[in-house]
Design an enzyme around this catalytic site. Structure first.
Site, PDB file in Angstrom:
ATOM      1  N   HIS A  12       0.766  -0.966   0.197  1.00 53.15           N
ATOM      2  CA  HIS A  12       0.017   0.505   0.021  1.00 53.15           C
ATOM      3  C   HIS A  12       0.852   1.025   0.244  1.00 53.15           C
ATOM      4  CE1 HIS A  12       0.413  -0.871   3.723  1.00 53.15           C
ATOM      5  NE2 HIS A  12       0.802  -0.373   4.632  1.00 53.15           N
ATOM      6  N   HIS A 101      27.957  -6.302 -10.588  1.00 54.11           N
ATOM      7  CA  HIS A 101      28.033  -7.797 -10.097  1.00 54.11           C
ATOM      8  C   HIS A 101      27.268  -8.383  -9.584  1.00 54.11           C
ATOM      9  CE1 HIS A 101      31.422  -3.826  -8.920  1.00 54.11           C
ATOM     10  NE2 HIS A 101      31.485  -4.270 -10.310  1.00 54.11           N
ATOM     11  N   ARG A 135      34.631 -12.768 -11.894  1.00 51.15           N
ATOM     12  CA  ARG A 135      34.855 -13.266 -10.906  1.00 51.15           C
ATOM     13  C   ARG A 135      33.756 -12.759 -10.093  1.00 51.15           C
ATOM     14  NH1 ARG A 135      36.621  -7.526 -11.698  1.00 51.15           N
ATOM     15  NH2 ARG A 135      35.956  -6.236  -9.836  1.00 51.15           N
TER      16      ARG A 135
END
EC number: 5.3.1.-
Length: 144
Positions: A12, A101, A135
């Site tokens: 809401h 990332h 990575r």
């Protein structure tokens, strides 16, 4: 199964911002699925987080947006699934890093905490940023 570009929901306190976001995204010709709520009457945010999560998991939409007062509860509720990477973003940098990332698939916004002047910039950055992999993929695999 029908597919959408974005699935969106709010409680809401996020309803008015959600309505503005839907209008903005529809002007960009994106297919939006609105899971509610459809007014400002009090509802429970976990119910709406689950609706968005379920649609993303069943691959009917790749990206979700959830809005509540601060976004904290929505973040907790959405991140209960290992397939979801929901990120509470309050500026452009957090939106960019969430995607680049962390490969976030749900953007969470706090209607009472976000700067209304940059909310569309945050959304645009989240939608246009690509996951960098490398990575970051290794790191994500450790939390799945």
């Amino acid at each position: 199964m029908k597919t959408y570009n974005i699935v969106i929901a709010s409680d809401h306190s996020g309803y008015e911002l959600k309505s503005e976001i839907i209008n903005y995204l529809e002007q960009k010709s994106l297919k939006i699925y609105d899971c509610g709520t459809n007014n400002t009457q009090t509802v429970d945010y976990p119910d709406y987080a689950k609706k968005v999560v379920d649609i993303i998991i069943e691959k009917s939409a790749p990206i979700g947006i959830l809005i509540s007062d601060t976004g904290i509860g929505m973040s907790i509720a959405a991140n209960r699934s290992s397939e979801i990477r929901a990120a509470l973003c309050n500026n452009i940098l957090t939106a960019e890093n969430a995607k680049a990332h962390n490969d976030a698939n749900i953007l969470i916004l706090g209607a009472k905490t976000i700067d209304q002047k940059i909310v569309f910039d945050i959304i645009d950055k989240f939608l246009t940023t690509q996951f960098e992999g490398g990575r970051h993929s290794t790191r994500l695999s450790k939390i799945k």
